[in-house]
Design an enzyme around this catalytic site. Structure first.
Site, PDB file in Angstrom:
ATOM      1  N   ARG A  53       0.847  -1.203   0.000  1.00  0.00           N
ATOM      2  CA  ARG A  53       0.000   0.000   0.000  1.00  0.00           C
ATOM      3  C   ARG A  53       0.880   1.249   0.000  1.00  0.00           C
ATOM      4  O   ARG A  53       0.968   1.965   0.984  1.00  0.00           O
ATOM      5  CB  ARG A  53      -0.935  -0.053   1.183  1.00  0.00           C
ATOM      6  CG  ARG A  53      -1.767  -1.329   1.084  1.00  0.00           C
ATOM      7  CD  ARG A  53      -3.095  -1.188   1.667  1.00  0.00           C
ATOM      8  NE  ARG A  53      -4.102  -1.486   0.679  1.00  0.00           N
ATOM      9  CZ  ARG A  53      -5.367  -1.644   0.984  1.00  0.00           C
ATOM     10  NH1 ARG A  53      -5.760  -1.516   2.210  1.00  0.00           N
ATOM     11  NH2 ARG A  53      -6.233  -1.912   0.042  1.00  0.00           N
ATOM     12  N   GLN A  97      -0.759   2.640  -5.864  1.00  0.00           N
ATOM     13  CA  GLN A  97      -2.185   2.979  -5.783  1.00  0.00           C
ATOM     14  C   GLN A  97      -2.946   2.657  -7.079  1.00  0.00           C
ATOM     15  O   GLN A  97      -4.067   2.171  -7.036  1.00  0.00           O
ATOM     16  CB  GLN A  97      -2.355   4.456  -5.463  1.00  0.00           C
ATOM     17  CG  GLN A  97      -3.092   4.675  -4.168  1.00  0.00           C
ATOM     18  CD  GLN A  97      -2.902   6.077  -3.608  1.00  0.00           C
ATOM     19  OE1 GLN A  97      -2.255   6.919  -4.230  1.00  0.00           O
ATOM     20  NE2 GLN A  97      -3.454   6.322  -2.462  1.00  0.00           N
ATOM     21  N   ASP A 127      -4.005  -1.030  -7.209  1.00  0.00           N
ATOM     22  CA  ASP A 127      -4.608  -1.605  -6.011  1.00  0.00           C
ATOM     23  C   ASP A 127      -6.045  -2.066  -6.270  1.00  0.00           C
ATOM     24  O   ASP A 127      -6.988  -1.280  -6.218  1.00  0.00           O
ATOM     25  CB  ASP A 127      -4.554  -0.555  -4.897  1.00  0.00           C
ATOM     26  CG  ASP A 127      -4.826  -1.144  -3.531  1.00  0.00           C
ATOM     27  OD1 ASP A 127      -5.783  -1.950  -3.417  1.00  0.00           O
ATOM     28  OD2 ASP A 127      -4.091  -0.847  -2.587  1.00  0.00           O
ATOM     29  N   SER A 150      -8.677  -1.561  -3.450  1.00  0.00           N
ATOM     30  CA  SER A 150      -9.241  -0.209  -3.363  1.00  0.00           C
ATOM     31  C   SER A 150     -10.259   0.038  -4.457  1.00  0.00           C
ATOM     32  O   SER A 150     -11.348   0.547  -4.193  1.00  0.00           O
ATOM     33  CB  SER A 150      -8.138   0.845  -3.497  1.00  0.00           C
ATOM     34  OG  SER A 150      -7.312   0.800  -2.391  1.00  0.00           O
ATOM     35  N   TYR A 194      -2.623  -1.959   6.165  1.00  0.00           N
ATOM     36  CA  TYR A 194      -3.676  -2.935   6.461  1.00  0.00           C
ATOM     37  C   TYR A 194      -4.016  -2.894   7.957  1.00  0.00           C
ATOM     38  O   TYR A 194      -3.183  -2.519   8.781  1.00  0.00           O
ATOM     39  CB  TYR A 194      -3.205  -4.350   6.071  1.00  0.00           C
ATOM     40  CG  TYR A 194      -3.041  -4.507   4.578  1.00  0.00           C
ATOM     41  CD1 TYR A 194      -4.146  -4.721   3.756  1.00  0.00           C
ATOM     42  CD2 TYR A 194      -1.791  -4.420   3.979  1.00  0.00           C
ATOM     43  CE1 TYR A 194      -4.004  -4.851   2.391  1.00  0.00           C
ATOM     44  CE2 TYR A 194      -1.637  -4.546   2.599  1.00  0.00           C
ATOM     45  CZ  TYR A 194      -2.754  -4.765   1.817  1.00  0.00           C
ATOM     46  OH  TYR A 194      -2.623  -4.892   0.452  1.00  0.00           O
TER      47      TYR A 194
HETATM   48  P1  NAD Z   1      -9.629  -2.678   5.137  1.00  0.00           P
HETATM   49  O1  NAD Z   1     -10.557  -3.191   4.094  1.00  0.00           O
HETATM   50  O2  NAD Z   1      -8.439  -3.507   5.485  1.00  0.00           O
HETATM   51  O3  NAD Z   1     -10.442  -2.358   6.466  1.00  0.00           O
HETATM   52  C1  NAD Z   1     -11.537  -1.488   6.436  1.00  0.00           C
HETATM   53  C2  NAD Z   1     -11.462  -0.537   7.618  1.00  0.00           C
HETATM   54  O4  NAD Z   1     -11.881  -1.216   8.781  1.00  0.00           O
HETATM   55  C3  NAD Z   1     -10.081   0.042   7.925  1.00  0.00           C
HETATM   56  O5  NAD Z   1     -10.148   1.450   7.941  1.00  0.00           O
HETATM   57  C4  NAD Z   1      -9.765  -0.527   9.304  1.00  0.00           C
HETATM   58  O6  NAD Z   1      -8.990   0.363  10.113  1.00  0.00           O
HETATM   59  C5  NAD Z   1     -11.145  -0.726   9.875  1.00  0.00           C
HETATM   60  N1  NAD Z   1     -11.198  -1.686  10.974  1.00  0.00           N
HETATM   61  C6  NAD Z   1     -10.505  -2.851  11.146  1.00  0.00           C
HETATM   62  N2  NAD Z   1     -10.862  -3.440  12.294  1.00  0.00           N
HETATM   63  C7  NAD Z   1     -11.807  -2.642  12.860  1.00  0.00           C
HETATM   64  C8  NAD Z   1     -12.578  -2.713  14.061  1.00  0.00           C
HETATM   65  N3  NAD Z   1     -12.427  -3.720  14.928  1.00  0.00           N
HETATM   66  N4  NAD Z   1     -13.467  -1.724  14.315  1.00  0.00           N
HETATM   67  C9  NAD Z   1     -13.625  -0.679  13.449  1.00  0.00           C
HETATM   68  N5  NAD Z   1     -12.930  -0.559  12.320  1.00  0.00           N
HETATM   69  C10 NAD Z   1     -12.032  -1.524  12.022  1.00  0.00           C
HETATM   70  O7  NAD Z   1      -9.114  -1.211   4.769  1.00  0.00           O
HETATM   71  P2  NAD Z   1      -8.880  -0.527   3.369  1.00  0.00           P
HETATM   72  O8  NAD Z   1     -10.116   0.026   2.852  1.00  0.00           O
HETATM   73  O9  NAD Z   1      -8.195  -1.478   2.482  1.00  0.00           O
HETATM   74  O10 NAD Z   1      -7.914   0.704   3.710  1.00  0.00           O
HETATM   75  C11 NAD Z   1      -7.144   0.806   4.885  1.00  0.00           C
HETATM   76  C12 NAD Z   1      -6.235   2.045   4.764  1.00  0.00           C
HETATM   77  O11 NAD Z   1      -5.237   1.870   3.774  1.00  0.00           O
HETATM   78  C13 NAD Z   1      -6.965   3.324   4.372  1.00  0.00           C
HETATM   79  O12 NAD Z   1      -6.408   4.409   5.088  1.00  0.00           O
HETATM   80  C14 NAD Z   1      -6.653   3.497   2.930  1.00  0.00           C
HETATM   81  O13 NAD Z   1      -6.726   4.838   2.504  1.00  0.00           O
HETATM   82  C15 NAD Z   1      -5.242   2.975   2.891  1.00  0.00           C
HETATM   83  N6  NAD Z   1      -4.919   2.513   1.546  1.00  0.00           N
HETATM   84  C16 NAD Z   1      -3.758   2.946   0.964  1.00  0.00           C
HETATM   85  C17 NAD Z   1      -3.431   2.518  -0.316  1.00  0.00           C
HETATM   86  C18 NAD Z   1      -2.191   2.982  -0.993  1.00  0.00           C
HETATM   87  O14 NAD Z   1      -1.547   3.891  -0.498  1.00  0.00           O
HETATM   88  N7  NAD Z   1      -1.797   2.364  -2.104  1.00  0.00           N
HETATM   89  C19 NAD Z   1      -4.269   1.623  -0.976  1.00  0.00           C
HETATM   90  C20 NAD Z   1      -5.442   1.182  -0.339  1.00  0.00           C
HETATM   91  C21 NAD Z   1      -5.735   1.630   0.933  1.00  0.00           C
END
Ligand code: NAD
Length: 371
Positions: A117, A122, A125, A128, A223
């Site tokens: 990530r 990005q 991904d 996403s 993650y």
């Molecule tokens: P995910 O699908 O892994 O999880 C979804 C969300 O659930 C996350 O925000 C996580 O913190 C939250 N979560 C986990 N356990 C929880 C709990 N017990 N209670 C409440 N919430 C909980 O997450 P995602 O959508 O893949 O993204 C996670 C982060 O990574 C985001 O900040 C996103 O912007 C970032 N991201 C960065 C890149 C990149 O830079 N290439 C790509 C994708 C995502």
């Protein structure tokens, strides 16, 4: 060099390559072979692939491909060359034995759901690009099942209060769910274990539910991580108040390679008024809600719980469009300017996405699981 595109098995509606990306690859000098009808369910008919230089073939002909594209691992035929490169969403932490089997057969395996990530990654991904659609569709699905309005209305026949929506997890899917629910006029509260998302949540017009003491996920490469029992108990107690008042819940909290945390208990579901709707996007890894059944809709005391982790497939044309763009951007890392395979495992994205190569499992977490 031949890139083969498999047809996904029903009920999957998406396809891993679109005519638009086929054209880009053909221009790079790559031969693109597409299983007949592969794009039908995503509304990309065979003729569109042919028109841009793609070759339509019977599925059995794809065993000649150098790179095979798919979304799900189940579609990979057993009769392919030992040095074939496989690309898809293979969930290797849940399917470690299959990864071992593939490594044993000499396949090079890139699982796009393990992409690092980073800012550079990005555009590749797939989690996403697909989660964005899932978050949007989860809210639309909930709104269409809900027995009341989402927006507030003041009418001559009486006033309607806005729907109260609780969203668990403010990652990609959760943030899109907030934005979509906001556009429909709902009042939204959000819980996430990462305090850093509070500002994003508030800027979208939602309230952030504060729970102190979450485990630090800043070193988990973007993650989520597992939380302590103490935190989970505090989170449940705080959430119970919001859940009781809510009409709609969208849950998206997942932890890579682990069962999803159950955050909404049976008691919380029982506290909701009949007609309320829960959409659990984490259903395929167990769900965030007690009572969720994967790929099923159940009604508990009048509360509808929809377990669907593949909502992107309900918008297959756009889901395939962005998935295929992700694939193209990744392919550019493993092809040279003449369209030939040039694997560079010094590249952190290539290394981070590789699960098997040259007969070995090359992903540390999968290797640890297998040991
Ligand atoms: P995910 O699908 O892994 O999880 C979804 C969300 O659930 C996350 O925000 C996580 O913190 C939250 N979560 C986990 N356990 C929880 C709990 N017990 N209670 C409440 N919430 C909980 O997450 P995602 O959508 O893949 O993204 C996670 C982060 O990574 C985001 O900040 C996103 O912007 C970032 N991201 C960065 C890149 C990149 O830079 N290439 C790509 C994708 C995502």
């Amino acid at each position: 060099m031949i890139i083969g595109v498999l047809k996904e098995a029903s009920p999957e509606t998406r396809v891993s390559l679109t005519p638009e990306v086929t054209q880009a690859l053909v221009k790079m000098g790559v031969q693109v072979w597409i299983a007949q009808g592969a794009g039908d369910s995503a509304f990309y008919p065979d003729a569109q692939y042919e028109a841009v230089g793609g070759k339509l073939v019977a599925p059995s002909a794809l065993s000649e491909a150098d790179i095979l594209l798919t979304i799900h691992p189940e579609n990979i035929p057993t009769t392919i060359k030992s040095n074939t490169i496989l690309m898809g969403v293979f969930q290797p932490l849940f399917k470690a034995p299959l990864m071992k089997e593939w490594a044993g057969k000499g396949y090079t395996v890139f699982s796009l759901d393990t992409i690092p990530r980073s800012t550079r990654a990005q555009s590749m991904d797939v989690l996403s690009s697909q989660a964005n659609i899932a978050g949007y569709k989860a809210v639309l699905l909930a709104a269409s099942q809900y027995c009341r309005y989402f927006p507030m209305f003041m009418t001559a026949a009486g006033s309607i209060p806005p729907a109260k929506v609780v969203i668990l997890g403010a990652g990609v899917a959760g943030l899109q769910a907030i934005a979509t629910a906001k556009r429909l006029g709902a009042v939204i509260e959000v819980s996430d274990t990462r305090p850093a998302v509070k500002e994003e949540v508030m800027s979208l017009g939602a309230k952030f539910i504060e729970v102190e003491g979450a485990a630090d996920a800043s070193k988990a490469g973007g993650y989520a991580v597992e939380q302590t029992e103490e935190f989970q108990a505090r989170q449940k107690a705080r959430l119970a108040e919001s859940v009781k008042k809510s009409d709609i819940i969208i849950t998206t909290a997942q932890i890579p390679g682990r069962k999803a945390p159950v955050i909404i208990t049976e008691e919380m579901v029982a506290s909701m008024r009949p007609g309320s709707v829960i959409v659990d996007i984490a259903a395929s890894t167990g769900g965030n809600v007690a009572g969720t059944k994967n790929n099923e809709t159940v009604v508990v005391n009048g509360v509808t719980i929809i377990g669907n982790s593949n909502l992107a497939a309900t918008a297959p044309a756009d889901a395939s469009k962005v998935y295929a763009k992700n694939v193209l951007n990744f392919l550019k890392l493993i092809l040279d300017k003449d369209g030939n395979i040039a694997l560079n495992f010094e590249d952190d994205i290539v290394k981070g996405t590789a699960i098997a190569h040259a007969g070995q499992i090359v992903n540390d977490r999968v290797a640890t699981l297998l040991n």
